[in-house]
Design an enzyme around this catalytic site. Structure first.
Site, PDB file in Angstrom:
ATOM      1  N   GLU A  91       2.759  36.670  25.765  1.00  0.00           N
ATOM      2  CA  GLU A  91       2.756  35.219  25.956  1.00  0.00           C
ATOM      3  C   GLU A  91       2.797  34.500  24.618  1.00  0.00           C
ATOM      4  OE1 GLU A  91       0.872  31.163  26.439  1.00  0.00           O
ATOM      5  OE2 GLU A  91       0.324  32.845  25.157  1.00  0.00           O
ATOM      6  N   GLU A  92       2.134  35.052  23.619  1.00  0.00           N
ATOM      7  CA  GLU A  92       2.033  34.378  22.323  1.00  0.00           C
ATOM      8  C   GLU A  92       3.366  34.284  21.593  1.00  0.00           C
ATOM      9  OE1 GLU A  92      -0.293  32.665  21.472  1.00  0.00           O
ATOM     10  OE2 GLU A  92      -2.184  33.430  22.267  1.00  0.00           O
ATOM     11  N   HIS A 146      -6.107  31.351  17.246  1.00  0.00           N
ATOM     12  CA  HIS A 146      -5.118  31.905  16.303  1.00  0.00           C
ATOM     13  C   HIS A 146      -5.609  31.966  14.860  1.00  0.00           C
ATOM     14  CE1 HIS A 146      -1.504  30.728  19.119  1.00  0.00           C
ATOM     15  NE2 HIS A 146      -2.501  31.318  19.764  1.00  0.00           N
ATOM     16  N   ASP A 166      -2.031  39.746  25.235  1.00  0.00           N
ATOM     17  CA  ASP A 166      -1.645  39.846  23.814  1.00  0.00           C
ATOM     18  C   ASP A 166      -2.353  38.771  23.004  1.00  0.00           C
ATOM     19  OD1 ASP A 166       0.017  37.780  25.032  1.00  0.00           O
ATOM     20  OD2 ASP A 166       1.161  37.773  23.156  1.00  0.00           O
ATOM     21  N   ASP A 192      -8.144  33.666  23.130  1.00  0.00           N
ATOM     22  CA  ASP A 192      -6.818  33.321  23.650  1.00  0.00           C
ATOM     23  C   ASP A 192      -6.023  34.607  23.776  1.00  0.00           C
ATOM     24  OD1 ASP A 192      -4.413  32.175  24.299  1.00  0.00           O
ATOM     25  OD2 ASP A 192      -4.054  31.280  22.337  1.00  0.00           O
ATOM     26  N   ASP A 231      -6.045  29.628  30.599  1.00  0.00           N
ATOM     27  CA  ASP A 231      -5.578  29.761  29.219  1.00  0.00           C
ATOM     28  C   ASP A 231      -5.797  28.489  28.411  1.00  0.00           C
ATOM     29  OD1 ASP A 231      -4.434  31.045  27.051  1.00  0.00           O
ATOM     30  OD2 ASP A 231      -2.372  30.732  27.712  1.00  0.00           O
ATOM     31  N   HIS A 257      -2.995  36.223  29.829  1.00  0.00           N
ATOM     32  CA  HIS A 257      -2.226  37.171  29.012  1.00  0.00           C
ATOM     33  C   HIS A 257      -3.161  37.976  28.116  1.00  0.00           C
ATOM     34  CE1 HIS A 257      -2.430  34.810  25.176  1.00  0.00           C
ATOM     35  NE2 HIS A 257      -2.437  33.774  25.992  1.00  0.00           N
TER      36      HIS A 257
END
EC number: 3.4.11.4
Length: 414
Positions: A178-179, A383, A83, A144, A201, A81
């Site tokens: 996805e997040e 994150h 995003d 990520d 991932d 992903h």
């Protein structure tokens, strides 16, 4: 041999594009800026020589590396992903490259005294002597899952440049959002046309995962009654106090900071409130389906217990399932995990097979008919400002993708 500079340059070209998703948005993708990287990826996939490169109205990208062998073998896929998490800002990412890491503290921001230290993040020690890419302490990095995208693109490029490596048809897919739990919602599995796939991932080198949480989101709404505080006796009902009673009713040790492995939890991640109304936003997680259902039932039961103390029943709860444990969909086709494990071992990578304390696109895709285990992408501390990725781990991930393609073509699997 994959060039460290080549893969580093590609990764940095992705992470410096802001693609933060927005859970409050109802569009797909949830933010317009995700199109910036999506469109760049489409052009890059065409440039390296992939065929059937498409992007749909929701920014889902697919492309094909045609088979270079005569016999019919399964079509496999690799998915990531683009995003980044709204948990921390992904705007103006300024990556720092730490070559030949010495195992000591890394100063991310001298001005703000932000330090990435192995005293706190012990995993750093295993990358001594390697090249790390870190943040500057003010943003997340975006490994990520832009590390996963980097690895997939680089692996496809490598296979195109090395036709002596035999492989079947390979499909790749890149998703938005996805997040915020929507990465697979509009993924067209029949169009993708793979027998199975792998999401790139995961975190540290060696991770191989085919179990994840069952997940739900809950919004607890507490109604109060505002009255002038000088004349409030017997009349005011403060929703924030009732909300606190509800928070206290849930098990204190069944939270993310007190659980590990297959242990589930309740996580209160946001509170918005005043006297008149308070909202508590929870996520509910458990690997075991029965315990997952018990957790949801317990939250409803606690609301009823507190409501019984009031005439107006101030608490209402809205619980919605988000995704389920993909283990039940992957176990019937365990050869797809075995191939990934064999690929890692052949590259002297120790497989770390463990449950995901979270979810990936692969969990939803598995329930949509595309079994999809998860493989490491190499990053750590996702994150947040302490995120980093070893370049050597990204290179190893590329090698794993190539080896999986090669092994799938050489085995008689369906």
């Amino acid at each position: 041999m994959i060039s460290k500079k080549h893969i580093t340059d590609r990764f940095i070209s992705y992470v410096t594009i802001d693609t933060e998703s927005d859970p409050a948005s109802q569009t797909t993708p949830s933010t317009k800026k995700q199109w910036d990287l999506a469109n760049k990826l489409v052009e890059e996939l065409k440039a390296i020589g992939l065929s059937d490169v498409t992007i749909d109205e929701n920014a889902y990208i697919m492309a094909t590396l045609p088979s270079n062998i005569d016999q019919e073998v399964p079509t496999i896929g690799f998915i990531s992903h683009f995003d980044t998490s709204p948990d921390f800002t992904g705007a103006n990412v300024k990556p720092q490259i730490v070559e030949n890491y010495d195992g000591k503290d890394i100063i991310l921001s001298e001005a703000e005294n932000i330090v990435l230290s192995p005293d706190y993040f012990e995993d750093l020690q295993q990358y001594k002597g390697q090249t790390l890419i870190t943040t500057d302490g003010t943003t997340l990095l975006g490994a990520d899952d832009k590390a996963g995208i980097t690895e997939i693109v680089t692996a496809m490029e490598y296979l195109i440049q090395h036709p002596e490596i035999k492989h079947g048809k390979i499909r790749i897919g890149f998703t938005p959002d996805e997040e915020i739990g929507r990465g697979a919602h509009k993924f067209d599995v029949p169009k993708f046309g793979a027998d199975w796939a792998y999401t790139m991932d995961g975190s540290q080198i060696g991770e191989l995962e085919y179990e994840n949480f069952n997940a739900a989101g809950a919004v607890v709404t507490v109604k109060g009654k505002i009255v002038h505080p000088g004349y409030a006796k017997g009349k005011m009902i403060n929703s924030m106090y009732i909300a606190q009673d509800y928070i206290d009713a849930l098990p204190k040790k069944e939270t993310p900071e007190h659980t590990s492995g297959r242990e589930g939890f309740y996580h209160l991640h946001t509170i918005k409130g005043d006297v008149e109304e308070t909202k508590l936003y929870y996520i509910i997680r458990d690997h075991d389906k029965e315990k997952f259902e018990e957790r949801k039932a317990f939250m409803l039961q606690m609301a009823q217990t507190i409501n019984s103390k009031y005439n107006n029943e101030p608490i209402t709860i809205d619980i919605n399932d988000q995704y389920y444990n993909m283990r039940e969909k992957v176990e019937p086709v365990m050869h797809i995990v075995d191939i990934a494990e064999e690929a890692m071992k052949s590259l002297n990578i120790t497989p770390l097979i463990k449950p995901i304390r979270g979810g990936t696109d692969g969990s939803q895709l598995s329930f949509k008919g595309l079994p999809c285990p998860n493989i490491f992408a190499g990053g750590h501390n996702f994150h947040g400002r302490y995120e980093y990725v070893p370049v050597e781990s990204m290179i190893k991930a590329v090698e794993v993708i190539v080896r999986i393609a090669e092994l799938t073509a050489s085995k008689k699997v369906k």
